[in-house]
Design an enzyme around this catalytic site. Structure first.
Site, mmCIF file in Angstrom:
data_model
loop_
_atom_site.group_PDB
_atom_site.id
_atom_site.type_symbol
_atom_site.label_atom_id
_atom_site.label_comp_id
_atom_site.label_asym_id
_atom_site.label_seq_id
_atom_site.Cartn_x
_atom_site.Cartn_y
_atom_site.Cartn_z
ATOM 1 C CD GLU A 51 53.105 0.702 52.165
ATOM 2 O OE1 GLU A 51 53.334 1.337 51.240
ATOM 3 O OE2 GLU A 51 52.206 -0.322 51.908
ATOM 4 N N PRO A 238 44.915 2.243 35.702
ATOM 5 C CG PRO A 238 46.256 2.281 33.659
ATOM 6 C CD PRO A 238 45.327 3.007 34.457
ATOM 7 N NE ARG A 239 49.406 0.318 43.396
ATOM 8 C CZ ARG A 239 49.089 0.516 44.632
ATOM 9 N NH1 ARG A 239 47.750 1.067 44.498
ATOM 10 N NH2 ARG A 239 49.712 0.500 45.765
ATOM 11 N N GLY A 282 47.312 10.268 41.732
ATOM 12 C CA GLY A 282 46.644 10.749 42.819
ATOM 13 C C GLY A 282 45.209 11.329 42.624
ATOM 14 C CD GLU A 283 43.089 14.042 39.759
ATOM 15 O OE1 GLU A 283 42.089 13.670 40.534
ATOM 16 O OE2 GLU A 283 43.401 15.021 39.170
ATOM 17 C CG ASN A 307 43.082 0.506 51.714
ATOM 18 O OD1 ASN A 307 42.226 -0.106 52.323
ATOM 19 N ND2 ASN A 307 43.482 1.417 52.249
ATOM 20 C CD GLU A 310 42.927 4.321 49.154
ATOM 21 O OE1 GLU A 310 42.670 4.282 47.972
ATOM 22 O OE2 GLU A 310 43.949 4.876 49.512
#
Length: 377
Positions: A51, A238-239, A282-283, A307, A310
């Site tokens: 967000e 993994p998230r 962040g990758e 999402n 992306e």
């Protein structure tokens, strides 16, 4: 509310020692290094990483000294610092009485419906806006049970910008006024790679933002699929970083049993192995950029999905589970997604390999949001 705060204070203190909450809990619950925002700003608020990132095109169009940005999670805070100069954690709701200062506009993302946030901002003279608003199928009944409370919240929101006509109808039922449909603003900002990695030879399958209960099934499907596509590689992302160690053990065991090689990105920063755990934050978009197929997690178990848009700039095929109840508006805006269960993922990978890349079906304009802010600023 203050009674609950005092009651749970020992638990809050205990959680503050966990790495995940070490900075956010002291800031949010004790205002540690978290002073009030400067007055007279356009105050944006978002919950977490996705967000916060979606606000970037709105914030970049404004002068830095006009903007302030708050968030609630550590990942959201780290991303916020890349987007705006004035960044804070949003305090625990009762503390807002001590913290809120007069602002020009309050712009809140999606479902951050905190009563005092809107009430105190409105009381101090700000125009209040809820943008990218959505109410998922799963949440809808819960919202209706507490409709009386949400009507009190929406009484303090001047304008609402919804993701879809369905969201608009539901929001109006809950007392929202002046609701416009603008689509999902996360689609307004195409994802861009921040680093360039060399694409390995063969088919690169990225299992992205996976959750508990998904990795085992994805690994089983990939191992079976690789027997027919021996040049394929799996990048497993993994998230949540706190699960990296556990997922590494599961993936390494699966690779060993299948006679495949395994590596961790944090240890080798290489993509030579058959299965690579991407244990870095962040990758993800950087690996989308070298992927042929993306298996998007969070939808093979009832999490609600993530999402899908992306992957579009990178020409990837997309495979998803069916539990996309939090992302229906996003998936309705794209074409080409393949849906399956973990049991049928192997055949879905075949369909993806033969199919077309994911593409955007509808464009999104940010102009109505700028106009809403311009009416005050």
């Amino acid at each position: 509310m203050w009674g609950l705060y005092l009651l749970f204070l020992p638990i809050i203190l205990l959680f503050s020692f966990k790495k995940k909450y070490r900075r956010s809990i002291p800031a949010r619950f004790f205002l540690w290094h978290n002073p009030p925002l400067p007055e007279g700003r356009i105050w944006f608020h978002a919950c977490s990483f996705g967000e916060t990132r979606a606000l970037k095109p709105l914030i970049e169009a404004l002068d830095a000294d006009e903007v302030a940005l708050t968030t609630t999670t550590q990942t959201g805070f780290e991303e916020a610092k890349k987007v705006a100069e004035t960044v804070r954690y949003l305090p625990f709701e009762p503390l807002l009485w001590l913290w809120v200062r007069p602002q020009k506009v309050l712009v809140v993302m999606e479902a951050e419906l905190w009563y005092l946030l809107f009430y105190l901002a409105k009381r101090s003279g700000a125009k209040t806006m809820l943008i990218n608003a959505r109410i998922s199928d799963r949440s809808y009944r819960s919202y209706l049970r507490f409709a009386w409370f949400y009507r009190k919240i929406f009484a303090n929101i001047d304008e609402v910008y919804a993701q879809s006509e369905t969201d608009k109808r539901r929001l109006l039922e809950l007392g929202a006024k002046d609701v416009k449909v603008t689509g999902n603003i996360k689609l307004a900002q195409p994802a861009k790679a921040t680093r360039r990695y060399a694409k390995p030879e063969g088919i690169v399958v990225t299992a992205a933002s996976t959750h508990e209960g998904e990795e085992e099934g994805i690994l089983d499907a990939f191992v079976a699929w690789k027997k027919r596509h021996p040049d394929a590689k799996l990048l497993l992302v993994p998230r949540h970083p706190e699960r990296f160690g556990k997922v590494a053990a599961v993936a390494e065991s699966a690779a060993r049993e299948a006679g495949l090689s395994f590596s961790r990105w944090s240890e080798e920063a290489a993509l030579d192995a058959d299965i690579v755990l991407i244990d870095a934050m962040g990758e993800l978009v950087n690996f989308y950029a070298i992927s042929d197929i993306v298996v998007l997690g969070g939808a093979f178990v009832p999490v609600g999905g993530h999402n899908p848009a992306e992957v579009i700039p990178f020409g990837c095929r997309l495979v998803s589970g069916r539990e996309i109840f939090n992302q229906k508006a996003m998936f309705s805006a794209v074409e080409g997604a393949i849906f399956c269960d973990l049991e049928t993922l192997e055949t879905a990978l075949d369909r993806a390999l033969e199919g077309e890349p994911l593409r955007l079906e509808t464009a999104v304009s940010l102009e109505p949001l700028f106009e809403g802010m311009a009416n005050v600023v």
